[in-house]
Design a protein around this motif. Structure first.
Motif, PDB file in Angstrom:
ATOM      1  N   LEU A   1     119.756 148.772  49.056  1.00 48.18           N
ATOM      2  CA  LEU A   1     118.977 148.934  47.831  1.00 48.18           C
ATOM      3  C   LEU A   1     119.856 149.241  46.631  1.00 48.18           C
ATOM      4  O   LEU A   1     119.426 149.072  45.475  1.00 48.18           O
ATOM      5  CB  LEU A   1     117.934 150.047  48.009  1.00 48.18           C
ATOM      6  N   LYS A   2     121.090 149.675  46.886  1.00 45.39           N
ATOM      7  CA  LYS A   2     122.002 149.964  45.785  1.00 45.39           C
ATOM      8  C   LYS A   2     122.657 148.694  45.244  1.00 45.39           C
ATOM      9  O   LYS A   2     123.266 148.723  44.165  1.00 45.39           O
ATOM     10  CB  LYS A   2     123.084 150.944  46.235  1.00 45.39           C
ATOM     11  N   LEU A   3     122.519 147.586  45.973  1.00 41.81           N
ATOM     12  CA  LEU A   3     123.108 146.333  45.506  1.00 41.81           C
ATOM     13  C   LEU A   3     122.351 145.819  44.289  1.00 41.81           C
ATOM     14  O   LEU A   3     121.148 146.037  44.144  1.00 41.81           O
ATOM     15  CB  LEU A   3     123.083 145.280  46.624  1.00 41.81           C
ATOM     16  N   LYS A   4     123.013 145.095  43.426  1.00 38.27           N
ATOM     17  CA  LYS A   4     122.419 144.581  42.211  1.00 38.27           C
ATOM     18  C   LYS A   4     121.369 143.520  42.546  1.00 38.27           C
ATOM     19  O   LYS A   4     121.602 142.609  43.343  1.00 38.27           O
ATOM     20  CB  LYS A   4     123.507 143.973  41.314  1.00 38.27           C
ATOM     21  N   ASN A   5     120.155 143.664  41.923  1.00 41.16           N
ATOM     22  CA  ASN A   5     119.028 142.733  42.094  1.00 41.16           C
ATOM     23  C   ASN A   5     118.501 142.687  43.520  1.00 41.16           C
ATOM     24  O   ASN A   5     117.784 141.753  43.885  1.00 41.16           O
ATOM     25  CB  ASN A   5     119.406 141.314  41.648  1.00 41.16           C
ATOM     26  N   PHE A   6     118.850 143.652  44.347  1.00 43.06           N
ATOM     27  CA  PHE A   6     118.367 143.697  45.729  1.00 43.06           C
ATOM     28  C   PHE A   6     117.276 144.771  45.794  1.00 43.06           C
ATOM     29  O   PHE A   6     117.566 145.964  45.758  1.00 43.06           O
ATOM     30  CB  PHE A   6     119.515 144.033  46.687  1.00 43.06           C
ATOM     31  N   GLY A   7     116.020 144.337  45.871  1.00 44.64           N
ATOM     32  CA  GLY A   7     114.890 145.265  45.840  1.00 44.64           C
ATOM     33  C   GLY A   7     114.314 145.546  47.214  1.00 44.64           C
ATOM     34  O   GLY A   7     114.886 145.198  48.254  1.00 44.64           O
ATOM     35  N   ARG A   8     113.142 146.175  47.197  1.00 47.72           N
ATOM     36  CA  ARG A   8     112.495 146.553  48.460  1.00 47.72           C
ATOM     37  C   ARG A   8     112.058 145.343  49.264  1.00 47.72           C
ATOM     38  O   ARG A   8     112.147 145.345  50.492  1.00 47.72           O
ATOM     39  CB  ARG A   8     111.289 147.444  48.164  1.00 47.72           C
ATOM     40  N   LYS A   9     111.551 144.314  48.560  1.00 44.50           N
ATOM     41  CA  LYS A   9     111.115 143.116  49.293  1.00 44.50           C
ATOM     42  C   LYS A   9     112.278 142.466  50.020  1.00 44.50           C
ATOM     43  O   LYS A   9     112.138 142.011  51.161  1.00 44.50           O
ATOM     44  CB  LYS A   9     110.463 142.131  48.333  1.00 44.50           C
ATOM     45  N   SER A  10     113.431 142.430  49.376  1.00 51.95           N
ATOM     46  CA  SER A  10     114.603 141.838  50.027  1.00 51.95           C
ATOM     47  C   SER A  10     115.051 142.688  51.210  1.00 51.95           C
ATOM     48  O   SER A  10     115.426 142.157  52.267  1.00 51.95           O
ATOM     49  CB  SER A  10     115.741 141.698  49.006  1.00 51.95           C
ATOM     50  N   ALA A  11     114.991 144.027  51.055  1.00 50.37           N
ATOM     51  CA  ALA A  11     115.369 144.905  52.163  1.00 50.37           C
ATOM     52  C   ALA A  11     114.411 144.752  53.336  1.00 50.37           C
ATOM     53  O   ALA A  11     114.829 144.718  54.498  1.00 50.37           O
ATOM     54  CB  ALA A  11     115.409 146.357  51.685  1.00 50.37           C
ATOM     55  N   ASP A  12     113.104 144.645  53.025  1.00 51.67           N
ATOM     56  CA  ASP A  12     112.110 144.441  54.094  1.00 51.67           C
ATOM     57  C   ASP A  12     112.345 143.113  54.799  1.00 51.67           C
ATOM     58  O   ASP A  12     112.196 143.008  56.022  1.00 51.67           O
ATOM     59  CB  ASP A  12     110.698 144.486  53.509  1.00 51.67           C
ATOM     60  N   GLU A  13     112.704 142.083  54.037  1.00 48.86           N
ATOM     61  CA  GLU A  13     112.935 140.766  54.636  1.00 48.86           C
ATOM     62  C   GLU A  13     114.126 140.798  55.586  1.00 48.86           C
ATOM     63  O   GLU A  13     114.054 140.286  56.717  1.00 48.86           O
ATOM     64  CB  GLU A  13     113.165 139.742  53.533  1.00 48.86           C
ATOM     65  N   VAL A  14     115.223 141.435  55.153  1.00 50.81           N
ATOM     66  CA  VAL A  14     116.425 141.504  55.993  1.00 50.81           C
ATOM     67  C   VAL A  14     116.139 142.303  57.260  1.00 50.81           C
ATOM     68  O   VAL A  14     116.529 141.897  58.375  1.00 50.81           O
ATOM     69  CB  VAL A  14     117.587 142.132  55.191  1.00 50.81           C
ATOM     70  N   ALA A  15     115.449 143.440  57.112  1.00 48.06           N
ATOM     71  CA  ALA A  15     115.140 144.262  58.288  1.00 48.06           C
ATOM     72  C   ALA A  15     114.239 143.526  59.268  1.00 48.06           C
ATOM     73  O   ALA A  15     114.418 143.611  60.492  1.00 48.06           O
ATOM     74  CB  ALA A  15     114.475 145.566  57.834  1.00 48.06           C
TER      75      ALA A  15
ATOM     76  N   ALA B   1     122.628 131.387  59.134  1.00 50.10           N
ATOM     77  CA  ALA B   1     121.815 131.247  60.346  1.00 50.10           C
ATOM     78  C   ALA B   1     120.565 132.108  60.303  1.00 50.10           C
ATOM     79  O   ALA B   1     119.611 131.864  61.047  1.00 50.10           O
ATOM     80  CB  ALA B   1     122.649 131.603  61.581  1.00 50.10           C
ATOM     81  N   LEU B   2     120.529 133.133  59.434  1.00 49.51           N
ATOM     82  CA  LEU B   2     119.361 134.014  59.350  1.00 49.51           C
ATOM     83  C   LEU B   2     118.233 133.389  58.537  1.00 49.51           C
ATOM     84  O   LEU B   2     117.096 133.862  58.592  1.00 49.51           O
ATOM     85  CB  LEU B   2     119.757 135.354  58.729  1.00 49.51           C
ATOM     86  N   LYS B   3     118.528 132.348  57.757  1.00 50.35           N
ATOM     87  CA  LYS B   3     117.528 131.649  56.948  1.00 50.35           C
ATOM     88  C   LYS B   3     116.790 132.608  56.029  1.00 50.35           C
ATOM     89  O   LYS B   3     115.560 132.671  55.996  1.00 50.35           O
ATOM     90  CB  LYS B   3     116.532 130.898  57.844  1.00 50.35           C
ATOM     91  N   LEU B   4     117.543 133.378  55.270  1.00 52.96           N
ATOM     92  CA  LEU B   4     116.958 134.305  54.308  1.00 52.96           C
ATOM     93  C   LEU B   4     116.535 133.559  53.050  1.00 52.96           C
ATOM     94  O   LEU B   4     116.904 132.397  52.832  1.00 52.96           O
ATOM     95  CB  LEU B   4     117.975 135.396  53.948  1.00 52.96           C
ATOM     96  N   SER B   5     115.752 134.244  52.202  1.00 47.61           N
ATOM     97  CA  SER B   5     115.377 133.655  50.925  1.00 47.61           C
ATOM     98  C   SER B   5     116.602 133.548  50.029  1.00 47.61           C
ATOM     99  O   SER B   5     117.622 134.214  50.244  1.00 47.61           O
ATOM    100  CB  SER B   5     114.301 134.497  50.243  1.00 47.61           C
ATOM    101  N   ALA B   6     116.504 132.706  49.018  1.00 52.69           N
ATOM    102  CA  ALA B   6     117.648 132.475  48.123  1.00 52.69           C
ATOM    103  C   ALA B   6     118.059 133.752  47.407  1.00 52.69           C
ATOM    104  O   ALA B   6     119.251 134.016  47.215  1.00 52.69           O
ATOM    105  CB  ALA B   6     117.292 131.387  47.108  1.00 52.69           C
ATOM    106  N   ARG B   7     117.079 134.574  47.019  1.00 54.72           N
ATOM    107  CA  ARG B   7     117.398 135.804  46.302  1.00 54.72           C
ATOM    108  C   ARG B   7     118.184 136.771  47.178  1.00 54.72           C
ATOM    109  O   ARG B   7     119.221 137.301  46.784  1.00 54.72           O
ATOM    110  CB  ARG B   7     116.108 136.456  45.812  1.00 54.72           C
ATOM    111  N   SER B   8     117.695 137.000  48.413  1.00 53.11           N
ATOM    112  CA  SER B   8     118.382 137.925  49.318  1.00 53.11           C
ATOM    113  C   SER B   8     119.753 137.400  49.702  1.00 53.11           C
ATOM    114  O   SER B   8     120.742 138.148  49.739  1.00 53.11           O
ATOM    115  CB  SER B   8     117.531 138.154  50.572  1.00 53.11           C
ATOM    116  N   TYR B   9     119.837 136.105  49.979  1.00 51.98           N
ATOM    117  CA  TYR B   9     121.105 135.502  50.400  1.00 51.98           C
ATOM    118  C   TYR B   9     122.153 135.613  49.296  1.00 51.98           C
ATOM    119  O   TYR B   9     123.300 135.990  49.544  1.00 51.98           O
ATOM    120  CB  TYR B   9     120.859 134.039  50.776  1.00 51.98           C
ATOM    121  N   ASN B  10     121.766 135.314  48.058  1.00 55.16           N
ATOM    122  CA  ASN B  10     122.726 135.356  46.949  1.00 55.16           C
ATOM    123  C   ASN B  10     123.194 136.781  46.668  1.00 55.16           C
ATOM    124  O   ASN B  10     124.367 137.005  46.340  1.00 55.16           O
ATOM    125  CB  ASN B  10     122.090 134.754  45.696  1.00 55.16           C
ATOM    126  N   CYS B  11     122.282 137.763  46.781  1.00 54.99           N
ATOM    127  CA  CYS B  11     122.673 139.162  46.546  1.00 54.99           C
ATOM    128  C   CYS B  11     123.695 139.619  47.589  1.00 54.99           C
ATOM    129  O   CYS B  11     124.668 140.321  47.271  1.00 54.99           O
ATOM    130  CB  CYS B  11     121.446 140.062  46.575  1.00 54.99           C
TER     131      CYS B  11
END
Length: 414
Positions: free
Chosen positions: A389-403, A358-368
């Motif tokens: 950020l400690k998750l594998k392949n989860f970078g700053r852009k993904s953290a910014d997107e989720v926040a 339901a959050l409609k995240l990007s494929a990279r963030s969702y899969n991580c």
């Protein structure tokens, strides 16, 4: 290739391009009698099922997005016009002259030029015979040359002088779809700085206090602008084929190889044509990533309108006490109400069960997040930014997107 067409190979020092992703081979040959040039390009190492897509896109780019230099218009004195379709002293009518001028192939060293002028000045004396005017009689600016010098244009009769001013433009075939279609020989009206075409001659005479006859005589002195109907298409007969091959026996995935073959009219080599086509193709897609620095006029107007709309407030947010008092110069804009963020501990049980889909995240963030066994909003709010950020392949852009997504819903991380 047709058996009647015999092409001699053109030797190039570097006819093979080895890139990290593709292997490109080039074969070019020129026709013995014609001005056309034939190009063959073999592109290998293409992932399977993408060969047809690549071939179709490159073919369309070759046919539509290669800048071509042509004679777009020619200007002649209105005194030479006899009726509408013919000219005094010339055997051919206006349509035939326009079509012949559109066939002139021009090689241009600077494709960044938008337009330039050329001239065609020919005269025949009283005692001389009729003369055939050819492409070699055209005078072009520096950096341009005519390929088909023996192209027939028209024949002038004795005791005739012809002075044409030619408007040479650089366009792509796709640019013609954004303007009105003009037939060869069509007389096109062009606003002149010395005359305001927004008003009628009668209104101009009344405003400026000039006689109507003088204004009409001034308009009659302006040369007629005639369209040639040039197609601005340097590439023709572009085709492609796709072949599947095994790159290496140890590779589990097969690759594809495409062969792109096409002709140019001689105004440019196939290497320049495919280079310009792919360059324009790259610019088209770079608009989607926001990396295009130079925007055209339509893009600039659109961005200006979007920026202006940001200053407007919805009517529902405007209060009576915020309206300006009579005599005040400024309109006080109401302050935007702040959204209350809800921590994970105080989140209702119903909202905790909202799935990540339901959050409609990007494929990279969702899969991580899925790989970390995070499936609901309640589980996600149990993590801090540092934990994510400690998750594998989860970078700053993904953290910014989720926040950002959580903040838009009124939530915040731990």
């Amino acid at each position: 290739m047709d058996d009647e067409l015999k092409y001699d190979p053109i030797n190039y020092d570097n006819n093979i391009y080895d890139t990290p992703n593709f292997f490109i081979q080039e074969e070019i040959s020129r026709h013995e009698k014609r001005d056309s040039i034939y190009g063959d390009y073999f592109i290998s190492n293409i992932p399977q099922t993408l060969g047809t897509t690549y071939g179709t896109v490159i073919r369309q780019a070759l046919l539509n997005w290669v800048p071509t230099t042509c004679i777009a218009y020619f200007y002649i004195p209105k005194t030479l016009l006899h009726g509408y379709r013919s000219m005094s002293g010339i055997r051919e009518n206006i349509a035939d002259i326009a079509q012949n001028l559109s066939k002139i192939i021009i090689q241009n060293d600077d494709l960044s030029l938008v337009s330039s002028e050329g001239f065609l000045n020919v005269s025949v004396g009283v005692d001389e015979e009729s003369k055939e005017v050819l492409g070699r009689d055209i005078e072009l600016p520096a950096g341009m040359q005519i390929i088909n010098l023996d192209e027939y244009l028209f024949t002038i009769n004795p005791d005739t002088e012809v002075n044409f001013r030619l408007l040479i433009e650089v366009k792509t075939h796709a640019d013609l779809s954004y303007q009105k279609q003009e037939d060869p020989g069509e007389i096109v009206k062009e606003p002149d700085p010395a005359y305001n075409f927004d008003i009628t001659p009668e209104e101009k005479a009344k405003i400026e206090g000039i006689k109507l006859a003088e204004i009409l005589a001034e308009i009659e002195k302006q040369p007629a602008r005639i369209a040639t109907g040039a197609t601005f298409q340097a590439v023709f007969n572009a085709n492609f084929t796709v072949q599947v091959f095994v790159l290496h026996p140890n590779f589990t995935e097969n690759f594809e190889k495409i062969r792109i073959s096409f002709f140019t009219n001689g105004s440019c080599t196939p290497r320049i044509a495919i280079n310009e086509a792919c360059k324009n193709l790259s610019n088209k897609f770079s608009r989607l990533t926001g990396k295009l620095e130079i925007l055209d006029k339509r893009d600039q107007e659109y961005l200006a309108k979007q920026e202006a709309l940001k200053s407007y407030k919805p009517l529902s947010e405007v209060k009576v006490e915020d309206l300006p008092v009579q005599g005040s110069k400024k309109l006080s804009t109401p302050s935007k109400p702040k959204k209350k963020t809800i921590k994970g501990d105080s989140l209702p049980e119903s909202n905790r069960k909202i799935h990540l889909e339901a959050l409609k995240l990007s494929a990279r963030s969702y899969n991580c997040l899925k790989r970390a066994n995070i499936h609901t909003v309640g589980q996600l709010l149990g993590y801090s930014r540092g934990d994510l950020l400690k998750l594998k392949n989860f970078g700053r852009k993904s953290a910014d997107e989720v926040a950002k997504v959580l903040q838009g819903l009124g939530f915040s991380l731990k």
